[in-house]
Design a protein around this motif. Structure first.
Motif, PDB file in Angstrom:
ATOM      1  N   UNK A  68      20.756  31.359  19.966  1.00 13.76           N
ATOM      2  CA  UNK A  68      21.608  32.146  20.061  1.00 13.76           C
ATOM      3  C   UNK A  68      21.644  33.121  21.225  1.00 13.76           C
ATOM      4  N   UNK A  69      22.860  33.776  21.832  1.00 13.72           N
ATOM      5  CA  UNK A  69      24.184  33.114  21.696  1.00 13.72           C
ATOM      6  C   UNK A  69      24.430  31.708  21.837  1.00 13.72           C
ATOM      7  N   UNK A  70      25.118  30.924  20.899  1.00 12.32           N
ATOM      8  CA  UNK A  70      25.410  29.696  21.260  1.00 12.32           C
ATOM      9  C   UNK A  70      26.336  29.637  22.405  1.00 12.32           C
ATOM     10  N   UNK A  71      26.337  28.614  23.419  1.00  8.87           N
ATOM     11  CA  UNK A  71      27.251  28.048  24.213  1.00  8.87           C
ATOM     12  C   UNK A  71      27.917  27.039  23.976  1.00  8.87           C
ATOM     13  N   UNK A  72      29.111  26.978  23.680  1.00  6.87           N
ATOM     14  CA  UNK A  72      29.929  25.684  23.381  1.00  6.87           C
ATOM     15  C   UNK A  72      30.692  24.989  24.507  1.00  6.87           C
ATOM     16  N   UNK A  73      30.227  23.895  24.713  1.00  2.00           N
ATOM     17  CA  UNK A  73      30.729  23.255  26.051  1.00  2.00           C
ATOM     18  C   UNK A  73      31.460  22.038  25.586  1.00  2.00           C
ATOM     19  N   UNK A  74      31.204  21.480  24.408  1.00  2.92           N
ATOM     20  CA  UNK A  74      31.873  20.064  23.868  1.00  2.92           C
ATOM     21  C   UNK A  74      32.506  20.472  22.546  1.00  2.92           C
ATOM     22  N   UNK A  75      33.562  19.905  22.209  1.00  2.59           N
ATOM     23  CA  UNK A  75      33.982  19.686  20.659  1.00  2.59           C
ATOM     24  C   UNK A  75      34.391  18.327  20.563  1.00  2.59           C
ATOM     25  N   UNK A  76      34.525  18.039  19.301  1.00  5.86           N
ATOM     26  CA  UNK A  76      35.015  16.758  18.977  1.00  5.86           C
ATOM     27  C   UNK A  76      36.112  16.859  17.770  1.00  5.86           C
ATOM     28  N   UNK A  77      36.551  15.556  17.404  1.00  8.74           N
ATOM     29  CA  UNK A  77      37.284  15.469  16.346  1.00  8.74           C
ATOM     30  C   UNK A  77      37.200  13.823  15.736  1.00  8.74           C
ATOM     31  N   UNK A  78      37.643  13.796  14.536  1.00  9.58           N
ATOM     32  CA  UNK A  78      37.582  12.516  13.829  1.00  9.58           C
ATOM     33  C   UNK A  78      38.995  11.967  13.081  1.00  9.58           C
ATOM     34  N   UNK A 158      34.800  25.084  31.320  1.00  7.73           N
ATOM     35  CA  UNK A 158      33.879  26.416  31.297  1.00  7.73           C
ATOM     36  C   UNK A 158      33.344  26.580  29.817  1.00  7.73           C
ATOM     37  N   UNK A 159      32.139  26.753  29.715  1.00  9.03           N
ATOM     38  CA  UNK A 159      31.746  26.936  28.236  1.00  9.03           C
ATOM     39  C   UNK A 159      32.300  28.160  27.427  1.00  9.03           C
ATOM     40  N   UNK A 160      32.341  28.031  26.187  1.00  6.28           N
ATOM     41  CA  UNK A 160      32.442  29.407  25.428  1.00  6.28           C
ATOM     42  C   UNK A 160      31.208  29.822  24.829  1.00  6.28           C
TER      43      UNK A 160
END
Length: 170
Positions: A68-78, A158-160
């Motif tokens: 942490x802090x987490x860097x979010x650069x990718x998301x997914x869905x199903x 750009x990552x969050x």
């Protein structure tokens, strides 16, 4: 702070409702079973599976903690099935979700589970990866198996960065 930041909030059924269900035995009254030696917390979340040969399956995931802090650069869905994650210990974990904006993920939101809470993503909800922090965790996972492509991934330009409030970030 520079860059794109979001602050994680406590996971509640109301705040998470647009993305799915919070799995929390405190939300239902248990039913006695096995001659009163057990309590069943029934119907905590509904899972859906669509498509050819679709079925609901149960798996186990062993997950290493994230820094942490987490860097979010990718998301997914199903798009063909719901997904539920239930921790097998009492440690909290981080949940990142995004509203859908024209088939693409919108601004992320982040939640921190309370001990013992799990989550069930609705069909087609953009979400981050399974994110324990502080210690390794095991999760019971209930999701879809069957024919068809049930994974879409999107990388952010750009990552969050997810910041945890108060003592959680320590």
């Amino acid at each position: 702070m520079t860059g794109r930041h979001i602050v994680a909030q406590s996971l509640t059924a109301e705040a998470f409702a647009p993305f799915g269900a919070v799995i929390d035995k405190a939300a239902v009254d248990p039913r006695p079973m096995n001659a009163g030696k057990a309590r069943r917390f029934h119907d905590l979340a509904a899972l859906r599976a669509t498509g050819e040969d679709a079925r609901v399956v149960i798996g186990l995931v062993e997950a290493e903690p994230y820094a942490l802090p987490l860097r979010v650069s990718l998301v997914e869905r199903h798009p063909l099935g719901s997904q539920a994650f239930m921790p097998l210990n009492a440690a909290p974990f981080l949940v990142v979700v995004c509203p859908d904006e024209g088939g693409r993920p919108g601004r992320p939101q982040a939640f921190v589970t309370a001990p013992g809470q799990g989550i069930c993503y609705d069909l087609g909800i953009w979400h981050g990866v399974l994110t324990p922090f502080g210690e390794p965790q095991e999760f019971l996972v209930v999701d879809r198996a069957g024919a068809g492509v049930n994974l879409e991934e999107v990388s952010f330009d750009e990552p969050w960065t997810v910041d945890l409030p108060g003592a959680l970030g320590a």
